[in-house]
Scaffold this motif. Structure first.
Motif, PDB file in Angstrom:
ATOM      1  N   ALA A  30       0.827  -1.205   0.000  1.00 24.97           N
ATOM      2  CA  ALA A  30       0.000   0.000   0.000  1.00 24.97           C
ATOM      3  C   ALA A  30       0.856   1.247   0.000  1.00 24.97           C
ATOM      4  O   ALA A  30       0.430   2.319  -0.441  1.00 24.97           O
ATOM      5  CB  ALA A  30      -0.920  -0.005   1.225  1.00 24.97           C
ATOM      6  N   THR A  35      -4.756   1.848  -3.609  1.00 25.74           N
ATOM      7  CA  THR A  35      -5.660   0.796  -4.060  1.00 25.74           C
ATOM      8  C   THR A  35      -6.245   1.131  -5.413  1.00 25.74           C
ATOM      9  O   THR A  35      -6.427   0.279  -6.273  1.00 25.74           O
ATOM     10  CB  THR A  35      -6.787   0.609  -3.041  1.00 25.74           C
ATOM     11  N   LEU A 158     -13.852   0.192  -3.720  1.00 20.97           N
ATOM     12  CA  LEU A 158     -12.486  -0.239  -3.467  1.00 20.97           C
ATOM     13  C   LEU A 158     -11.463   0.782  -3.941  1.00 20.97           C
ATOM     14  O   LEU A 158     -10.321   0.795  -3.462  1.00 20.97           O
ATOM     15  CB  LEU A 158     -12.224  -1.583  -4.137  1.00 20.97           C
ATOM     16  N   PRO A 161     -10.214   3.624  -0.364  1.00 19.40           N
ATOM     17  CA  PRO A 161     -10.134   2.784   0.835  1.00 19.40           C
ATOM     18  C   PRO A 161     -10.875   3.318   2.045  1.00 19.40           C
ATOM     19  O   PRO A 161     -11.432   2.546   2.823  1.00 19.40           O
ATOM     20  CB  PRO A 161      -8.618   2.706   1.089  1.00 19.40           C
ATOM     21  N   VAL A 164     -14.500   2.067   2.249  1.00 23.30           N
ATOM     22  CA  VAL A 164     -14.795   0.636   2.313  1.00 23.30           C
ATOM     23  C   VAL A 164     -15.485   0.312   3.636  1.00 23.30           C
ATOM     24  O   VAL A 164     -14.963   0.641   4.710  1.00 23.30           O
ATOM     25  CB  VAL A 164     -13.506  -0.195   2.177  1.00 23.30           C
ATOM     26  N   THR A 185      -4.108  -4.930   0.832  1.00 18.69           N
ATOM     27  CA  THR A 185      -4.044  -3.547   1.297  1.00 18.69           C
ATOM     28  C   THR A 185      -5.355  -3.084   1.896  1.00 18.69           C
ATOM     29  O   THR A 185      -5.385  -2.117   2.653  1.00 18.69           O
ATOM     30  CB  THR A 185      -3.666  -2.604   0.141  1.00 18.69           C
ATOM     31  N   VAL A 186      -6.453  -3.768   1.545  1.00 25.04           N
ATOM     32  CA  VAL A 186      -7.787  -3.305   1.964  1.00 25.04           C
ATOM     33  C   VAL A 186      -8.413  -4.227   3.006  1.00 25.04           C
ATOM     34  O   VAL A 186      -9.078  -3.760   3.935  1.00 25.04           O
ATOM     35  CB  VAL A 186      -8.723  -3.209   0.739  1.00 25.04           C
ATOM     36  N   LYS A 398     -12.755  -5.645   6.476  1.00 25.49           N
ATOM     37  CA  LYS A 398     -11.838  -4.533   6.236  1.00 25.49           C
ATOM     38  C   LYS A 398     -10.630  -4.625   7.159  1.00 25.49           C
ATOM     39  O   LYS A 398     -10.735  -5.012   8.313  1.00 25.49           O
ATOM     40  CB  LYS A 398     -12.563  -3.208   6.453  1.00 25.49           C
TER      41      LYS A 398
END
Length: 557
Positions: A30, A35, A158, A161, A164, A185-186, A398
């Motif tokens: 990240a 993202t 997405l 971020p 989310v 990364t998410v 998440k």
């Protein structure tokens, strides 16, 4: 090309036939990329997947999946055969409580899910949500979105971020391009909580089949919570009630299908023998789902003699005049209604359409009898069927540095994954007795108006228990469906690359599209079977051989 003897019907219900493809290569930090960039950028460089064998990938996946600890609470009336769906012809009079303590700790979370039906009332006005949240001991506030445009919604969310939600449902066919590079990364890698015997802390999650968990592994981690699939998901259906009236039986070969379709067709009575059964043709003629291994080399489905034979057969079917004119015109959206009205009498569809059709038609036509044909090879011999994807929908938690929140969410998931025969299963699937459903004298849940308005697949989409057939509200359905699947199960085998998340480079995304169009044109006589040769040559030139090399990197040593 040499005809390969091991060729078999195409994948049952997998979106290899329709819209699903899957992923699985290394993530990007990240820090290095946002993202949004991960989801939209293109790269022609070699990926980790290109140099990893399926054996190595399978070993990596095996390290992150939960131990399988089956739960046997209720003995099915129709036992599973080789993985077929067990059937329950009655509802247990006494339900088991599988989660003895309130799982939640008072947390509050937002969850995003799709709906292919009327969106239910939001939490403040939904007594079903309120009742389940009370039982969970936590608040899940659902953001329900139109399923038909859900893929676009996923990509938008997405790409930012911070937007989310805490818990996100993504159907397998809506996984965005390069998702495996964004997932780490998410979303949270759940393997530190669920890998191996750690899952025993969550017994209902440990009860989910291993194959579904393996398919939930992305980027060397366990990121997805699965909604398991059935062993067999597609069938060729026929109107048994009308067949019986006409003294006919279901066909048992491709030639019989043609002759019966023509015999059934009577335009004066506005009745045609068949819908467009291109998927069914591939089943009959043994077309592999995507790739087959022949003499140590990968062969794509479009290159096989079986694919060519299926095209020749479907063209004969259309030329016979036995296909409903609206299907010939390309109107496939109304195929269900044509079949249900008796305007067409044979059709290919997913197994889920069976009970849905019964619900629509039986109230006004109690003689309605929709049945699946036993599978057959084109020459009338025994079929060999390929298993579809072991999971169809995933949810993701998440990324969160608070371990207690992750553990709370997994405890909630454990409640939602309670199997058939439990109080939790009844609440998740039917709501509160006396409010969302009542029971008749056979103990069968009957949905109330409030239940129809409020109860839907929201919690179930987050994670689901192993699939069973307990739809006892449709007379004879459970026995017919479970026995049919049990008869087909011995012919099912795993295809190449079964259960592995393999992400194709984005440049191959539209490579197969011309064949979809060509099949429609050949079937309807607008193009000739000889046009397939030119299409294959173009496919190879435009990346088909390169894609073959890419998949060859996944073959076991």
């Amino acid at each position: 090309m040499k005809k390969h003897e091991s060729a078999t019907p195409t994948g049952l219900g997998t979106k290899n036939l329709n819209r699903r493809s899957f992923l699985g290569l290394a993530g990007i930090s990240a820090v290095a990329l946002s993202t949004a960039a991960v989801l939209t950028s293109c790269s022609n460089g070699a990926s980790k997947a290109q140099v990893t064998s399926s054996l190595g990938l399978a070993d990596s996946v095996a390290k992150v999946v939960p131990s399988y600890v089956p739960i046997d609470l209720v003995t099915p009336d129709i036992a599973s055969v080789n993985g077929s769906t067990p059937g329950f012809t009655t509802i247990p009079a006494t339900l088991v409580k599988s989660v003895t303590e309130v799982p939640g700790k008072g947390g509050s979370y937002k969850a995003m899910t799709p709906a292919w039906w009327t969106v239910p009332p939001a939490l403040a006005d939904n007594s079903y949500y309120q009742a389940v949240n009370k039982a969970l001991g936590a608040t899940i506030d659902f953001q329900v979105n139109d399923g038909n445009s859900y893929g676009d919604k996923i990509q938008t969310v997405l790409a930012s971020p911070k937007d989310v939600p805490d818990w996100v449902v993504i159907p397998s066919w809506n996984l965005p391009p390069r998702f495996s590079q964004a997932v780490a990364t998410v979303f949270e890698d759940l393997s530190p909580y669920l890998a191996g015997d750690k899952a025993k802390k969550y017994p209902n999650l440990a009860n989910i089949p291993t194959a579904a968990w393996k398919f939930s592994a992305f980027a060397d981690g366990l990121y997805g919570l699965p909604y398991p699939s059935t062993l067999i998901t597609d069938a060729i259906f026929y109107r048994k009630d009308i067949f019986t009236e006409m003294g006919l039986e279901a066909p048992k070969s491709a030639d019989e299908y043609l002759s019966i379709a023509k015999e059934l067709t009577d335009p004066a009575k506005k009745r045609w023998g068949s819908e467009d059964v291109w998927n069914g043709a591939q089943l009959m003629f043994g077309v592999v789902p995507k790739w087959d291994l022949v003499d140590g080399a990968l062969v794509n489905k479009v290159e096989t003699d079986e694919y060519r034979a299926a095209l020749e057969w479907i063209a004969k079917l259309f030329a016979s005049g036995a296909v409903h004119p609206d299907a010939v015109a390309g109107n496939l959206q109304q195929a269900k209604s044509r079949f249900e009205s008796g305007a067409s009498l044979m059709s290919t569809d997913g197994l889920g359409s069976w009970h849905e059709s019964l619900a629509r038609v039986l109230p006004t036509n109690p003689k309605y009898d929709m049945q699946p044909m036993d599978f057959f090879s084109a020459d009338g011999g025994k079929p060999t069927l390929f298993q579809g994807s072991p999971a169809s929908i995933f949810s993701f938690i998440k990324k969160n540095s608070d371990k207690t929140k992750i553990e709370e969410l997994l405890a909630l998931a454990n409640y939602m994954a309670a199997p058939f025969g439990t109080e939790e299963y009844q609440l998740i699937n039917f709501g509160v007795e006396g409010v969302h459903f009542t029971k008749d004298d056979q103990n069968i849940p009957q949905t109330t108006d409030k239940g129809r308005a409020e109860v839907t697949s929201t919690y179930a989409f987050l994670v689901n228990s192993p699939i069973v057939n307990a739809k006892v509200q449709y007379p004879g359905y459970v026995q017919s469906a479970s026995e049919w699947e049990a008869r087909q199960a011995p012919f099912v085998k795993e295809p190449e690359f079964f259960g592995l998340q393999i992400e194709e480079p984005s440049k191959f995304g539209s490579l197969s599209k011309p064949f979809d169009d060509l099949a429609m044109d050949i079937a309807r006589g607008r193009k000739k079977i000889s046009d397939l040769d030119a299409a294959i040559a173009t496919w190879k030139k435009n990346g088909g051989d390169e894609l073959r090399e890419f998949y060859t990197g996944f073959l076991s040593a």
